[in-house]
Each structure stands twice: as structure tokens, then as C-alpha cells.
Write a protein that holds these residues in place. Structure first.
Motif, PDB file in Angstrom:
ATOM      1  N   VAL A 234      50.714  56.297  52.110  1.00  0.00           N
ATOM      2  CA  VAL A 234      51.811  56.425  53.072  1.00  0.00           C
ATOM      3  C   VAL A 234      52.056  57.890  53.428  1.00  0.00           C
ATOM      4  N   LYS A 235      51.865  58.782  52.473  1.00  0.00           N
ATOM      5  CA  LYS A 235      52.040  60.211  52.742  1.00  0.00           C
ATOM      6  C   LYS A 235      50.875  60.758  53.559  1.00  0.00           C
ATOM      7  N   MET A 236      49.683  60.206  53.344  1.00  0.00           N
ATOM      8  CA  MET A 236      48.533  60.602  54.156  1.00  0.00           C
ATOM      9  C   MET A 236      48.767  60.229  55.622  1.00  0.00           C
ATOM     10  N   ILE A 237      49.325  59.042  55.825  1.00  0.00           N
ATOM     11  CA  ILE A 237      49.606  58.596  57.198  1.00  0.00           C
ATOM     12  C   ILE A 237      50.593  59.550  57.861  1.00  0.00           C
ATOM     13  N   LYS A 238      51.566  60.010  57.100  1.00  0.00           N
ATOM     14  CA  LYS A 238      52.558  60.928  57.667  1.00  0.00           C
ATOM     15  C   LYS A 238      51.906  62.239  58.104  1.00  0.00           C
ATOM     16  N   THR A 239      51.117  62.850  57.212  1.00  0.00           N
ATOM     17  CA  THR A 239      50.558  64.172  57.516  1.00  0.00           C
ATOM     18  C   THR A 239      49.415  64.112  58.523  1.00  0.00           C
ATOM     19  N   GLN A 240      48.593  63.054  58.444  1.00  0.00           N
ATOM     20  CA  GLN A 240      47.416  62.993  59.312  1.00  0.00           C
ATOM     21  C   GLN A 240      47.693  62.344  60.665  1.00  0.00           C
ATOM     22  N   LEU A 241      48.681  61.477  60.729  1.00  0.00           N
ATOM     23  CA  LEU A 241      48.932  60.761  61.978  1.00  0.00           C
ATOM     24  C   LEU A 241      50.302  61.096  62.575  1.00  0.00           C
ATOM     25  N   ILE A 242      51.363  60.786  61.848  1.00  0.00           N
ATOM     26  CA  ILE A 242      52.711  60.955  62.398  1.00  0.00           C
ATOM     27  C   ILE A 242      52.986  62.402  62.784  1.00  0.00           C
ATOM     28  N   ARG A 252      59.903  62.439  63.793  1.00  0.00           N
ATOM     29  CA  ARG A 252      58.935  62.208  62.716  1.00  0.00           C
ATOM     30  C   ARG A 252      59.570  61.434  61.561  1.00  0.00           C
ATOM     31  N   LYS A 253      60.799  61.835  61.214  1.00  0.00           N
ATOM     32  CA  LYS A 253      61.500  61.158  60.119  1.00  0.00           C
ATOM     33  C   LYS A 253      61.791  59.701  60.477  1.00  0.00           C
ATOM     34  N   GLN A 254      62.192  59.457  61.717  1.00  0.00           N
ATOM     35  CA  GLN A 254      62.477  58.089  62.150  1.00  0.00           C
ATOM     36  C   GLN A 254      61.218  57.213  62.085  1.00  0.00           C
ATOM     37  N   VAL A 255      60.115  57.758  62.558  1.00  0.00           N
ATOM     38  CA  VAL A 255      58.872  56.993  62.556  1.00  0.00           C
ATOM     39  C   VAL A 255      58.384  56.774  61.125  1.00  0.00           C
ATOM     40  N   TYR A 256      58.589  57.764  60.268  1.00  0.00           N
ATOM     41  CA  TYR A 256      58.185  57.607  58.863  1.00  0.00           C
ATOM     42  C   TYR A 256      58.991  56.495  58.193  1.00  0.00           C
ATOM     43  N   THR A 257      60.289  56.423  58.505  1.00  0.00           N
ATOM     44  CA  THR A 257      61.123  55.330  57.997  1.00  0.00           C
ATOM     45  C   THR A 257      60.635  53.986  58.552  1.00  0.00           C
ATOM     46  N   LEU A 258      60.295  53.981  59.810  1.00  0.00           N
ATOM     47  CA  LEU A 258      59.754  52.773  60.437  1.00  0.00           C
ATOM     48  C   LEU A 258      58.452  52.348  59.753  1.00  0.00           C
TER      49      LEU A 258
END
Length: 570
Positions: A234-242, A252-258
Motif C-alpha cells: 500500500v505504501k509502494m502504491i502511494k509513492t509510485q502511483l499516487i 494525495r491524502k484523500q486518494v490514499y484514504t480512498l
């Protein structure tokens, strides 16, 4: 008159009166109350009851009023909650659709091309113009822990993500360097994009059942090489995609929560490329961590076979094991690559195939990487003399580049085939160690294409071994829970490096070389490479070999060698 009689009477009366009052008090307890008393008491009690009843009535009304207000408030909250839930659900769906569309746009920008020249990474083309379906074979895990490649092939996407109509949790796709694992995963991503949001009626998917991918609401593509210190997916998705798709930190925070909710509730595919390049030491888990609550996620992980030797990887942790073993139509890929590399038809694929047959280079066609490399050096003929030695040096130079950033050229190269390389010189000791290993495995006790770790460490230091695996020059393959075996990228590379060791070493006895083989023809390829590296040593080897041969075998070998020597030049 008698005074005492008159004075005594009042005292007696007083005493009697006191006794009478006492008797009256006793009578009040023993005698029924008179009517006037009962009436007085009743009036008193009635007043008390009225006050009590009034108080009770007011209390009841107050409670009813409070209860009525609370019920009304509660009902209002229910209606409000129902309304807000509907709004929240609708808002959630809108956010998901927006994120979904953003992902597709991101993938079509970043995953849609592939390099058509291993020599020049910047020369890329759309994947759909050069992609040829790979051979995907099932590997079975035997009871003893060994793994056996089968002839059964994956022919549908359904076979990759479902088993008996249930989601497969972890799929491992292994393959040697250059077999097209990364390109396969990129094509997988683009196929999902087409299934989720069709863009062209002429689109050619890898498999025919594109609707299978449509059943997955999201797909997340990750490069494990780009998250070396991250263990959670999930953290990889945040740094590499979001973080790459959104610029605003709040968004970014909203999408990460989503994302947290999506992974919990929706069917998702997690494509993770390059397990062998993932170097995290944060935990003992051999795979990136997927939370247990993410029950609808399927993980597709590509890697090299040597990675699967990791003792932390349990058989139960592999739900499906697949091997990429080349492509189905080699000539079709040749056509695609040649077409993508030139603006005219001056060089056709038929001319290339004739060139391959003439120089006996068919083995280079087994790997998409080597095939592309061969086409590249053939098209750029001005940079390629045509010798097999130079071809191998070009290949080694490109593999060295994958494991080192240091560049350097030979100012006075011992062998001309090294003159055009850019990455070998700074690590020339590595080349020498690999050449020694290749020689030992070819001549020490008969030719061996697979060898143990102990054999490898006789020639390579642990650092050199790690470098060789990262570069893809050596491959490590899992055999059992206690043993693994090593091999060079290809047999021809081993033979070239063995010849390289003979050419640069002065203390090698030719007789000792010939004494380890059953027949001189076994080292024919080594001899050909030696002709290109050091003709004098090649002649010495030939003379010794011919001396040992008899009759027609001697003449046949000489004729063969003389014919092949004319084709090998620097």
C-alpha cells in the motif's frame, strides 16, 4: 371547721385529672377514632394525594415530552444518516471513478512503449507494434520440494488469476534475463486498461478473454526496484502511483484514504515487477506485504529463477508458478523489430534470417533480448564486425551496464572485441573471474552447464557472485529445499568466456584441456571463439587435437575448422 378535709380535695382532683388524660391517650390507641377525626385525616391525605398525583402527572408529561423529542431527533438522525449514506456512497463512487480514470491515463502514458534496442534504451516503440506472445509454462512443485517445468501452457487470463473459480492470491512468473518478463507485465497492464476503458476496436490483447480482466475494478503496477526500502504494498502504491499522479498534498491524502477502502472491498490486481531487484531488509518476509484484510487482491510477481531459491519462500506461499520461456513466433518478432528500426525496406527479415543461419546464430533467437540485440548490431553493421567474439562482448557490456553505473574504455585492449565496450573496463576483474569459472566448468571434469554454489565460489568472491546475478550473467535455479544450481545466461556465453580464459592465461596446458573431454568436437565452439581471440593458441590446440585423431576424423575436423575459421574475424 376542719381545715384538713377542705384542703385535701383539690389535690385529689388534680391527680385524677392527670390520670384521665393518660387514660384518654390510651383510649386513642384502643378506641375507634371519632368521625370528626376521620374527616380531618381524610382531608389531609387527600391534599397529599392530589399533590402527589399532580407531581406524577407533570413528571409523566415531562418524560413523554422528552421521549417524544428524543424519538423525533432519533428519527431525524436516521433519515439524515440514510440521506448522508446515500450521498457518501455516491461520492465514494465518483472518487473511485476519478481515480480509476486517472490510473488508466497514467498507465497509457508510462507503460505503452518498450525499447527495441538493448544498446540504446531511448529508442522505444509502442508495445502493440512489437509484442509477440510469450511461452508461459506451468511449473509443478513436487512432494520433495523440487520444481518441474511442464509442457502445459497458460492460454487465458483466467488461468492466471482463477483456480476452480476462486481468486489465486499469489502468482509467481519467473524467467531468465531477457525473456520478456517486464514487457509481459506492461502488456498485461495495457490489456486491463483496454478492458476497463476500450480505446480501439483493433486492439490485440495477449489472450482472447479480455473480459476476465474487466472483472477487476483496479490494477496497480509497481516496480519493486523503485521501492527498495519499502515492505508494504500500500505504501509502494502511494509513492509510485499516487504521489506521481497528484500534485496537491491534500488530494494525495484523500486518494490514499480512498485506496485503503478500495483494497478492502474491490477486486484488484497487484502487478509487481522484479522481485530479484527488491532489496529490502526491513523484515523476514520474502514478498512485499499485502494486508490480510485485502482479500480480493491477486498478486502477479515477476522474478528470476535464482530468487526462488530463498529459503524463506515456502511452497505453500506459491499459489501458482509460471515460467516465461521465450516467444511463440521468433520470426514475427524479427519482422516487428526490423520494421521499427528503419524507415525503408533496405534490410528485410529474410536477409536477417539468412545471416543468422550463415553464422549459426539461431541460439540467439531464443531470448527476445538477445534477438533484439542481434537485430540491432546487424542493422548497425558499421559498429559490428561480424565476429562471434564481438557479439558476446556487446552482450556482456550491456549486462554489465545493468549492475554498474561506472563507465570506462580500454585504451590498449588485449583483445580487439573489447575495444568498443563501455562498462567492462571498470570491472575487468569481474570478467576475468567469470572467465575462470567458465573454464573450470567446461574443462575441469568434463563440460558442465550447471554447477553448485561451492563450484562458483572457487572462482568468484561473494561480491562477484552477487554482481553476476544482478547483471544476469549467471542464473541460480531452485532444485530442492537444500540445494540450488547455477548456470550462465547461455551455453555460448560460457564457451566464449572459457575461450577468453585460455586466451589470456599462459599457464594452461593444452594436453590437460584435451584430457578432460571425450571428443574434440565437444569443444568446437570454444575453439571457434579462441580463433577470434588468439589464433596462435587456437593453432596449438588444433595441432594437438589433430595429432590425437585418426584417419577420416582428423581430416574432417581440419576441413570443418578451416571452413569455420574463415567466418570468424575481429
Amino acid at each position: 371547721m376542719e381545715a384538713p378535709d377542705v384542703g385535701a380535695q383539690p389535690e385529689t382532683t388534680a391527680a385524677a385529672v392527670g390520670d384521665h388524660e393518660a387514660m384518654d391517650m390510651v383510649a386513642e390507641d384502643n378506641m375507634e377514632p371519632n368521625p370528626s377525626q376521620v374527616l380531618a385525616y381524610s382531608e389531609t391525605y387527600s391534599e397529599y394525594d392530589e399533590r402527589e398525583l399532580l407531581l406524577l402527572q407533570r413528571t409523566k408529561e415531562t418524560v413523554q415530552m422528552i421521549a417524544r423529542d428524543e424519538v423525533n431527533d432519533a428519527i431525524a438522525e436516521v433519515f439524515k444518516g440514510v440521506q448522508s449514506t446515500g450521498i457518501a456512497e455516491a461520492d465514494y463512487q465518483r472518487q473511485c471513478e476519478k481515480f480509476h480514470d486517472m490510473l488508466i491515463d497514467h498507465y497509457r502514458r508510462t507503460q505503452s512503449t518498450v525499447s527495441v534496442s538493448p544498446i540504446w534504451d531511448g529508442h522505444d516503440k509502442p508495445i502493440h507494434t512489437v509484442f509477440v506472445r510469450p511461452n508461459l509454462n506451468y511449473i509443478t512443485i513436487e512432494n520433495d520440494g523440487s520444481r518441474r517445468k511442464t509442457d502445459n501452457k497458460v492460454l487465458q487470463y483466467k488461468d492466471l488469476v482463477y483456480k476452480e473459480n476462486k481468486l489465486i492470491k499469489r502468482v509467481i512468473i519467473q524467467g531468465e534475463p531477457g525473456m520478456g518478463k517486464t514487457t509481459l507485465l506492461s502488456k498485461f497492464v495495457l490489456d486491463w486498461c483496454e478492458a476497463a476503458s476500450p480505446e480501439s476496436q483493433e486492439y490485440r490483447a495477449n489472450f482472447s478473454d479480455l473480459e476476465t480482466l474487466k472483472g477487476f475494478k483496479f490494477l496497480f503496477h509497481l516496480s519493486l526496484r523503485d521501492s527498495p526500502e519499502t515492505s508494504e504494498v500500500v505504501k509502494m502504491i502511494k509513492t509510485q502511483l499516487i504521489d506521481k499522479m497528484y500534485a496537491d498534498e491534500d488530494e494525495r491524502k484523500q486518494v490514499y484514504t480512498l485506496l485503503q477502502h478500495i483494497l478492502k472491498t474491490d477486486k484488484c490486481i497487484l502487478c509487481m515487477d522484479g522481485l530479484n531487484e527488491w532489496t529490502t531488509d526491513l523484515n523476514n518476509d520474502p514478498f512485499p506485504i499485502i494486508a490480510t484484510c485485502h482479500k480480493q487482491c491477486v498478486a502477479l510477481i515477476t522474478t528470476r529463477p535464482w530468487t526462488m531459491v530463498d529459503k524463506r519462500i515456502k511452497d505453500s506461499g506459491i499459489d501458482l508458478l509460471i515460467e516465461v520461456s521465450g516467444i511463440m513466433d521468433k520470426e514475427q518478432l524479427v519482422i516487428f523489430i526490423i520494421k521499427s528500426r528503419q524507415t525503408n525496406t533496405s534490410k528485410s527479415h529474410k536477409r536477417f534470417m539468412s545471416y543468422v543461419k550463415e553464422h549459426k546464430l539461431e541460439h540467439f533467437l531464443a531470448s527476445p533480448l538477445l534477438l533484439t540485440l542481434l537485430v540491432s548490431v546487424w542493422i548497425n553493421s558499421q559498429h559490428f564486425s561480424g565476429s562471434l567474439c564481438e557479439m558476446n562482448c556487446i552482450l556482456l557490456d550491456n549486462l554489465f551496464r545493468k549492475a554498474t553505473k561506472h563507465e570506462g574504455k580500454f585504451s590498449h585492449a588485449q583483445f580487439l572485441c573489447l575495444k568498443g565496450t563501455n562498462y567492462i573496463y571498470p570491472r575487468v576483474e569481474m570478467l576475468n573471474s567469470l572467465a575462470k569459472l567458465a573454464f573450470e566448468c567446461t574443462f575441469s571434469s568434463g563440460k558442465s552447464l550447471v554447477f553448485s554454489k561451492e563450484k562458483v565460489l572457487e572462482s568468484l568472491s561473494p561480491e562477484h557472485l552477487k554482481f553476476s546475478l544482478q547483471a544476469g550473467i549467471l542464473s541460480e535455479r531452485y532444485i530442492s529445499s537444500l540445494r540450488s544450481e547455477f548456470s550462465f545466461l547461455h551455453e555460448t556465453m560460457q564457451e566464449f568466456l572459457a575461450a577468453f580464459h585460455i586466451a589470456q592465461s599462459n599457464g594452461i596446458s593444452i594436453s590437460s584441456i584435451l584430457g578432460t573431454i571425450r571428443h574434440v568436437l565437444e569443444i568446437c565452439q570454444v575453439f571457434m571463439y579462441l580463433c577470434g581471440l588468439d589464433i596462435e593458441k587456437a593453432n596449438t590446440l588444433l595441432d594437438s587435437a589433430v595429432h590425437d585423431l585418426k584417419g577420416d576424423i582428423s581430416h574432417g575436423l581440419s576441413a570443418y575448422v578451416n571452413g569455420r575459421t574463415n567466418c570468424v574475424f575481429l
